[in-house]
Design a protein around this motif. Structure first.
Motif, PDB file in Angstrom:
ATOM      1  N   VAL A  10       0.831  -1.197   0.000  1.00  0.00           N
ATOM      2  CA  VAL A  10       0.000   0.000   0.000  1.00  0.00           C
ATOM      3  C   VAL A  10       0.869   1.251   0.000  1.00  0.00           C
ATOM      4  O   VAL A  10       0.637   2.204  -0.753  1.00  0.00           O
ATOM      5  N   ARG A  11       1.900   1.269   0.842  1.00  0.00           N
ATOM      6  CA  ARG A  11       2.780   2.444   0.958  1.00  0.00           C
ATOM      7  C   ARG A  11       3.475   2.751  -0.368  1.00  0.00           C
ATOM      8  O   ARG A  11       3.742   3.915  -0.688  1.00  0.00           O
ATOM      9  N   ALA A  12       3.753   1.732  -1.140  1.00  0.00           N
ATOM     10  CA  ALA A  12       4.444   1.917  -2.420  1.00  0.00           C
ATOM     11  C   ALA A  12       3.597   2.680  -3.427  1.00  0.00           C
ATOM     12  O   ALA A  12       4.129   3.194  -4.422  1.00  0.00           O
ATOM     13  N   LEU A  13       2.282   2.789  -3.186  1.00  0.00           N
ATOM     14  CA  LEU A  13       1.416   3.527  -4.098  1.00  0.00           C
ATOM     15  C   LEU A  13       1.588   5.035  -3.979  1.00  0.00           C
ATOM     16  O   LEU A  13       1.248   5.780  -4.904  1.00  0.00           O
ATOM     17  N   ILE A  14       2.112   5.514  -2.836  1.00  0.00           N
ATOM     18  CA  ILE A  14       2.269   6.959  -2.632  1.00  0.00           C
ATOM     19  C   ILE A  14       3.264   7.510  -3.657  1.00  0.00           C
ATOM     20  O   ILE A  14       4.368   6.991  -3.817  1.00  0.00           O
ATOM     21  N   GLY A  15       2.848   8.535  -4.361  1.00  0.00           N
ATOM     22  CA  GLY A  15       3.691   9.146  -5.388  1.00  0.00           C
ATOM     23  C   GLY A  15       3.450   8.613  -6.786  1.00  0.00           C
ATOM     24  O   GLY A  15       3.949   9.188  -7.755  1.00  0.00           O
ATOM     25  N   THR A  16       2.677   7.536  -6.912  1.00  0.00           N
ATOM     26  CA  THR A  16       2.430   6.971  -8.238  1.00  0.00           C
ATOM     27  C   THR A  16       1.370   7.781  -8.972  1.00  0.00           C
ATOM     28  O   THR A  16       0.516   8.429  -8.363  1.00  0.00           O
ATOM     29  N   GLU A  17       1.412   7.743 -10.294  1.00  0.00           N
ATOM     30  CA  GLU A  17       0.471   8.463 -11.137  1.00  0.00           C
ATOM     31  C   GLU A  17      -0.218   7.493 -12.087  1.00  0.00           C
ATOM     32  O   GLU A  17       0.387   6.526 -12.556  1.00  0.00           O
ATOM     33  N   THR A  18      -1.465   7.760 -12.379  1.00  0.00           N
ATOM     34  CA  THR A  18      -2.171   6.979 -13.375  1.00  0.00           C
ATOM     35  C   THR A  18      -1.793   7.478 -14.768  1.00  0.00           C
ATOM     36  O   THR A  18      -1.277   8.587 -14.932  1.00  0.00           O
ATOM     37  N   GLU A  19      -2.059   6.660 -15.750  1.00  0.00           N
ATOM     38  CA  GLU A  19      -1.897   7.111 -17.125  1.00  0.00           C
ATOM     39  C   GLU A  19      -2.980   8.138 -17.439  1.00  0.00           C
ATOM     40  O   GLU A  19      -4.111   8.016 -16.976  1.00  0.00           O
ATOM     41  N   PRO A  20      -2.666   9.175 -18.214  1.00  0.00           N
ATOM     42  CA  PRO A  20      -3.710  10.139 -18.592  1.00  0.00           C
ATOM     43  C   PRO A  20      -4.861   9.426 -19.298  1.00  0.00           C
ATOM     44  O   PRO A  20      -4.646   8.567 -20.154  1.00  0.00           O
ATOM     45  N   GLU A  21      -6.074   9.770 -18.917  1.00  0.00           N
ATOM     46  CA  GLU A  21      -7.276   9.142 -19.474  1.00  0.00           C
ATOM     47  C   GLU A  21      -8.130  10.204 -20.151  1.00  0.00           C
ATOM     48  O   GLU A  21      -8.616  11.128 -19.498  1.00  0.00           O
ATOM     49  N   ARG A  22      -8.290  10.078 -21.457  1.00  0.00           N
ATOM     50  CA  ARG A  22      -9.129  11.012 -22.191  1.00  0.00           C
ATOM     51  C   ARG A  22     -10.555  10.495 -22.214  1.00  0.00           C
ATOM     52  O   ARG A  22     -10.789   9.291 -22.407  1.00  0.00           O
ATOM     53  N   ASN A  23     -11.517  11.381 -22.011  1.00  0.00           N
ATOM     54  CA  ASN A  23     -12.906  10.943 -21.996  1.00  0.00           C
ATOM     55  C   ASN A  23     -13.327  10.443 -23.375  1.00  0.00           C
ATOM     56  O   ASN A  23     -12.707  10.763 -24.389  1.00  0.00           O
ATOM     57  N   ARG A  24     -14.387   9.659 -23.402  1.00  0.00           N
ATOM     58  CA  ARG A  24     -14.824   9.032 -24.646  1.00  0.00           C
ATOM     59  C   ARG A  24     -15.414  10.040 -25.624  1.00  0.00           C
ATOM     60  O   ARG A  24     -15.389   9.833 -26.834  1.00  0.00           O
ATOM     61  N   PHE A  25     -15.987  11.118 -25.104  1.00  0.00           N
ATOM     62  CA  PHE A  25     -16.622  12.127 -25.938  1.00  0.00           C
ATOM     63  C   PHE A  25     -16.281  13.512 -25.383  1.00  0.00           C
ATOM     64  O   PHE A  25     -15.980  13.653 -24.197  1.00  0.00           O
ATOM     65  N   PRO A  26     -16.338  14.542 -26.217  1.00  0.00           N
ATOM     66  CA  PRO A  26     -16.158  15.903 -25.687  1.00  0.00           C
ATOM     67  C   PRO A  26     -17.382  16.328 -24.894  1.00  0.00           C
ATOM     68  O   PRO A  26     -18.457  15.725 -24.995  1.00  0.00           O
ATOM     69  N   ILE A  27     -17.216  17.373 -24.106  1.00  0.00           N
ATOM     70  CA  ILE A  27     -18.356  17.969 -23.418  1.00  0.00           C
ATOM     71  C   ILE A  27     -19.357  18.438 -24.475  1.00  0.00           C
ATOM     72  O   ILE A  27     -18.989  19.103 -25.443  1.00  0.00           O
ATOM     73  N   SER A  28     -20.608  18.086 -24.288  1.00  0.00           N
ATOM     74  CA  SER A  28     -21.650  18.452 -25.247  1.00  0.00           C
ATOM     75  C   SER A  28     -22.648  19.403 -24.595  1.00  0.00           C
ATOM     76  O   SER A  28     -22.693  19.544 -23.364  1.00  0.00           O
TER      77      SER A  28
END
Length: 357
Positions: A10-28
């Motif tokens: 659990v401690r090893a998760l501190i400082g980690t980043e997710t991959e950038p996630e682009r939404n499926r559609f633009p804001i409409s």
């Protein structure tokens, strides 16, 4: 259950980043309208293309606390959109309760914007709660548009709790032994349609004319119904079961009733500050700490008071103490917010720098 839930893994998760996630559609336009309609906010900047085009924003914007929508999320134990949010290896199966958030709003989120988000784990720690051990996960979320420009940054706190009986896993298909409690039927009653609040346009406030200690005009919502909760789920795409599935909320999560979403309560506090800032002002920052739960039948009142006013680089910053109180007399959320009010004759920018935490 181990003495400490913060293992090396659990401690090893501190400082980690997710991959950038682009939404499926633009804001409409539909998304901006649905969010505004779900929170019963009549602001024409979210709903009326002609009006928004004539404003200083020059186009429809999305309510700033709802610029991401979960689209087609997987359906798991906690409901669509929940299982994948909190990948923290714990010895119990826990929903991540909304502990609070701290937002900075840097530029408008326009219709047509493609939103990308990324999370960084800032901290993980534990405390002893009334019902058992609590694990707090603090993450920073950054949202950017298609040009790579930051829309907002936020610190988010999720709380994971162990519940009695979760130490022992049930076999597949085995039902919970917890009995269900009777609750009052959610309003409205038969043949009654609850009216939506009428949109009102208050006059623009200016920095010179507001004073410390002045109350903000309140925002009142409700009585809340399960329909409000489902409409909000549809607008933002997060169908967490504790907000609509009564047997699950009671037998699996130890709640007395389905609960009003923390994210929906954030919207009400955000509306309080946006309404006060006015169309020529800027909603700059919002910090909310959740302190209790609200249920169908509650009337919720968002209120605030000006706690300070100051000038920064020629702009008038107004700090406010805010709270959300239900009709049972419980304060279930509280925090602070900052809006920028124009001085008379001044036009505010639509781009604001990120502040250090």
């Amino acid at each position: 259950m181990p003495d400490s839930l913060i293992t090396d893994e659990v401690r090893a998760l501190i400082g980690t980043e997710t991959e950038p996630e682009r939404n499926r559609f633009p804001i409409s336009e539909e998304m901006a309208f649905d969010v505004a309609d779900a929170i019963e906010d009549g602001n024409p900047l979210y709903r009326d293309a002609d009006y928004a085009a004539r404003s200083r924003f020059a186009g429809i914007v999305c309510p700033p606390l709802a610029t991401w929508k979960d689209i087609g999320p997987p359906i798991g134990y906690f409901g669509a959109g929940q299982d994948s949010h909190f990948q923290v290896p714990l010895p119990f199966n826990s929903y991540g309760l909304n502990g609070g958030s701290d937002w900075q709003f840097l530029r408008p989120a326009y219709v047509g914007s493609w939103i990308t988000r990324q999370f960084k784990v800032l901290d993980i720690f534990e405390k002893q709660g009334r019902t058992g051990q609590l694990v707090f996960v603090v993450r920073q979320e950054t949202q950017t548009n298609q040009l790579g420009q930051a829309i907002s940054v936020a610190k988010r706190v999720s709380i994971h709790r162990s519940l009695p009986g979760q130490e022992t896993e049930r076999s597949e298909g085995e039902a919970s032994a917890v009995s269900l409690e009777a609750v009052k039927l959610s309003p409205p009653i038969t043949d009654i349609i609850l009216p939506k609040p009428e949109a009102g346009k208050a006059g623009q406030r200016y920095f010179e004319e507001v004073a410390v200690g002045e109350p903000l005009p309140s925002v009142v919502k409700g009585p809340m119904t399960t329909t409000h909760l489902v409409r909000w789920a549809a607008a933002n795409g997060n169908y967490a079961r504790i907000h609509w599935d009564l047997p699950f909320a009671q037998s699996e999560q130890g709640l007395t009733n389905v609960v009003v979403n923390g994210s929906l309560k954030n919207q009400f506090l955000g509306q309080l500050l946006i309404d006060f800032a006015g169309e020529e002002g800027w909603f700059k920052r919002l910090y909310v700490q959740h302190r209790g739960m609200d249920f169908p039948g509650d009337v919720l009142t968002a209120s605030g008071t000006i706690s300070d006013k100051r000038e920064v680089d020629g702009f008038g910053m107004v700090d406010c103490t805010i709270a959300l109180t239900n009709s049972r007399g419980h304060q279930t959320a509280a925090g602070q917010g900052t809006v920028v009010l124009p001085k008379r004759g001044q036009s505010l920018p639509l781009l604001w720098p990120e502040e250090p935490w």
